[in-house]
Scaffold this motif. Sequence first.
Motif, PDB file in Angstrom:
ATOM      1  N   PRO A 169       0.801  -1.235   0.000  1.00 44.60           N
ATOM      2  CA  PRO A 169       0.000   0.000   0.000  1.00 44.60           C
ATOM      3  C   PRO A 169       0.831   1.281   0.000  1.00 44.60           C
ATOM      4  O   PRO A 169       0.447   2.268  -0.646  1.00 44.60           O
ATOM      5  CB  PRO A 169      -0.839  -0.126   1.275  1.00 44.60           C
ATOM      6  CG  PRO A 169      -1.000  -1.594   1.466  1.00 44.60           C
ATOM      7  CD  PRO A 169       0.315  -2.179   1.035  1.00 44.60           C
ATOM      8  N   ALA A 170       1.960   1.283   0.697  1.00 46.10           N
ATOM      9  CA  ALA A 170       2.792   2.490   0.727  1.00 46.10           C
ATOM     10  C   ALA A 170       3.321   2.839  -0.666  1.00 46.10           C
ATOM     11  O   ALA A 170       3.374   4.020  -1.053  1.00 46.10           O
ATOM     12  CB  ALA A 170       3.957   2.292   1.696  1.00 46.10           C
ATOM     13  N   TRP A 171       3.710   1.833  -1.436  1.00 45.43           N
ATOM     14  CA  TRP A 171       4.169   2.045  -2.814  1.00 45.43           C
ATOM     15  C   TRP A 171       3.011   2.456  -3.711  1.00 45.43           C
ATOM     16  O   TRP A 171       3.141   3.355  -4.537  1.00 45.43           O
ATOM     17  CB  TRP A 171       4.841   0.776  -3.327  1.00 45.43           C
ATOM     18  CG  TRP A 171       5.221   0.741  -4.775  1.00 45.43           C
ATOM     19  CD1 TRP A 171       4.676  -0.052  -5.736  1.00 45.43           C
ATOM     20  CD2 TRP A 171       6.248   1.499  -5.435  1.00 45.43           C
ATOM     21  NE1 TRP A 171       5.289   0.152  -6.949  1.00 45.43           N
ATOM     22  CE2 TRP A 171       6.257   1.110  -6.796  1.00 45.43           C
ATOM     23  CE3 TRP A 171       7.146   2.477  -5.002  1.00 45.43           C
ATOM     24  CZ2 TRP A 171       7.136   1.653  -7.722  1.00 45.43           C
ATOM     25  CZ3 TRP A 171       8.025   3.031  -5.930  1.00 45.43           C
ATOM     26  CH2 TRP A 171       8.019   2.622  -7.275  1.00 45.43           C
ATOM     27  N   ARG A 172       1.872   1.798  -3.533  1.00 41.22           N
ATOM     28  CA  ARG A 172       0.710   2.136  -4.361  1.00 41.22           C
ATOM     29  C   ARG A 172       0.285   3.581  -4.139  1.00 41.22           C
ATOM     30  O   ARG A 172      -0.146   4.258  -5.092  1.00 41.22           O
ATOM     31  CB  ARG A 172      -0.472   1.199  -4.047  1.00 41.22           C
ATOM     32  CG  ARG A 172      -0.246  -0.275  -4.289  1.00 41.22           C
ATOM     33  CD  ARG A 172       0.324  -0.614  -5.638  1.00 41.22           C
ATOM     34  NE  ARG A 172      -0.414  -0.001  -6.743  1.00 41.22           N
ATOM     35  CZ  ARG A 172      -0.098  -0.159  -8.022  1.00 41.22           C
ATOM     36  NH1 ARG A 172       0.946  -0.917  -8.361  1.00 41.22           N
ATOM     37  NH2 ARG A 172      -0.805   0.406  -8.962  1.00 41.22           N
ATOM     38  N   ARG A 173       0.415   4.074  -2.915  1.00 39.83           N
ATOM     39  CA  ARG A 173       0.057   5.479  -2.665  1.00 39.83           C
ATOM     40  C   ARG A 173       0.959   6.415  -3.447  1.00 39.83           C
ATOM     41  O   ARG A 173       0.514   7.457  -3.928  1.00 39.83           O
ATOM     42  CB  ARG A 173       0.128   5.784  -1.161  1.00 39.83           C
ATOM     43  CG  ARG A 173      -1.045   5.212  -0.376  1.00 39.83           C
ATOM     44  CD  ARG A 173      -1.113   5.789   1.018  1.00 39.83           C
ATOM     45  NE  ARG A 173      -0.017   5.347   1.858  1.00 39.83           N
ATOM     46  CZ  ARG A 173      -0.027   4.248   2.586  1.00 39.83           C
ATOM     47  NH1 ARG A 173      -1.100   3.467   2.595  1.00 39.83           N
ATOM     48  NH2 ARG A 173       1.002   3.914   3.340  1.00 39.83           N
ATOM     49  N   TRP A 174       2.238   6.070  -3.562  1.00 43.13           N
ATOM     50  CA  TRP A 174       3.128   6.891  -4.390  1.00 43.13           C
ATOM     51  C   TRP A 174       2.683   6.902  -5.843  1.00 43.13           C
ATOM     52  O   TRP A 174       2.677   7.950  -6.495  1.00 43.13           O
ATOM     53  CB  TRP A 174       4.560   6.346  -4.309  1.00 43.13           C
ATOM     54  CG  TRP A 174       5.313   6.758  -3.095  1.00 43.13           C
ATOM     55  CD1 TRP A 174       4.818   7.341  -1.961  1.00 43.13           C
ATOM     56  CD2 TRP A 174       6.726   6.601  -2.884  1.00 43.13           C
ATOM     57  NE1 TRP A 174       5.826   7.554  -1.062  1.00 43.13           N
ATOM     58  CE2 TRP A 174       7.011   7.112  -1.589  1.00 43.13           C
ATOM     59  CE3 TRP A 174       7.747   6.076  -3.649  1.00 43.13           C
ATOM     60  CZ2 TRP A 174       8.308   7.120  -1.069  1.00 43.13           C
ATOM     61  CZ3 TRP A 174       9.039   6.069  -3.119  1.00 43.13           C
ATOM     62  CH2 TRP A 174       9.307   6.591  -1.856  1.00 43.13           C
ATOM     63  N   LEU A 175       2.312   5.738  -6.342  1.00 46.92           N
ATOM     64  CA  LEU A 175       1.962   5.647  -7.762  1.00 46.92           C
ATOM     65  C   LEU A 175       0.622   6.289  -8.051  1.00 46.92           C
ATOM     66  O   LEU A 175       0.413   6.846  -9.141  1.00 46.92           O
ATOM     67  CB  LEU A 175       1.914   4.179  -8.189  1.00 46.92           C
ATOM     68  CG  LEU A 175       3.207   3.379  -8.059  1.00 46.92           C
ATOM     69  CD1 LEU A 175       3.014   1.984  -8.613  1.00 46.92           C
ATOM     70  CD2 LEU A 175       4.374   4.084  -8.733  1.00 46.92           C
ATOM     71  N   ASP A 176      -0.297   6.235  -7.113  1.00 43.72           N
ATOM     72  CA  ASP A 176      -1.662   6.715  -7.357  1.00 43.72           C
ATOM     73  C   ASP A 176      -1.858   8.171  -6.995  1.00 43.72           C
ATOM     74  O   ASP A 176      -2.897   8.751  -7.338  1.00 43.72           O
ATOM     75  CB  ASP A 176      -2.663   5.862  -6.571  1.00 43.72           C
ATOM     76  CG  ASP A 176      -2.621   4.392  -6.994  1.00 43.72           C
ATOM     77  OD1 ASP A 176      -2.179   4.120  -8.113  1.00 43.72           O
ATOM     78  OD2 ASP A 176      -3.029   3.537  -6.176  1.00 43.72           O
ATOM     79  N   ALA A 177      -0.899   8.773  -6.289  1.00 39.17           N
ATOM     80  CA  ALA A 177      -1.084  10.155  -5.841  1.00 39.17           C
ATOM     81  C   ALA A 177      -1.112  11.120  -7.018  1.00 39.17           C
ATOM     82  O   ALA A 177      -0.301  11.015  -7.949  1.00 39.17           O
ATOM     83  CB  ALA A 177       0.041  10.536  -4.889  1.00 39.17           C
ATOM     84  N   ALA A 178      -2.046  12.025  -6.988  1.00 33.49           N
ATOM     85  CA  ALA A 178      -2.158  13.046  -8.041  1.00 33.49           C
ATOM     86  C   ALA A 178      -1.256  14.211  -7.734  1.00 33.49           C
ATOM     87  O   ALA A 178      -0.876  14.422  -6.598  1.00 33.49           O
ATOM     88  CB  ALA A 178      -3.591  13.497  -8.165  1.00 33.49           C
TER      89      ALA A 178
END
Length: 204
Positions: free
Chosen positions: A195-204
């Motif tokens: 989830p921590a990595w996904r937040r980086w990728l999904d952040a606008a």
Amino acid sequence: MPPPAPLRICFFGDSMVNGTGDDACLGWVGRACAAARRGGRDLTCYNLGIRRDTSADVLARWQGEADRRLPPEHDGRLVFSFGANDCCEGEDAGVRVAPHRVLANAETILATALKRRPTLMVGPFPICDPAVDRRTALLSAELAALCARLGVPFLEVFAIAAGSAAWVGEVAAGDGAHPNAGGYALVAQAFDLWPAWRRWLDAA
């Protein structure tokens, strides 16, 4: 809504970050970043893993190397992973870097990194040497506790890799310490789902 800003990400660590032993020369870092790009995320990956690097080596070099790659005007991020080399046999309390020194090095690295850029840490990896792996497993738990105290997301990969037939089998078939593509792909998948990595990728 505009697309997310391009990311520039520095991955610091040892041979497991470098992807040593992978015939495709991708390791888990290259695979995870390739998956992100295939998913439409514009990112530049700087793999700064160096074979045999310990926490002390990473501490000595990371800031200068990051500064050269992450200009202030760009969205730069930092990922660290080290520990197995510290746990190998040496002269400091029988290991290359004593556990209390590893934790002190890690705290200095992470506390400084947090003031500069968003930061993640991936735990140390097994090398399938029983004595080293026992020490590394203990260190991984201590690093997890340190990261929790500092507020740095931590991905525990030791158990994932040590429990994988692909990882263990490829280490045995290779140089006795590093896996090949299958082992690294397993870790890349775990990292990609983090989830921590996904937040980086999904952040606008």
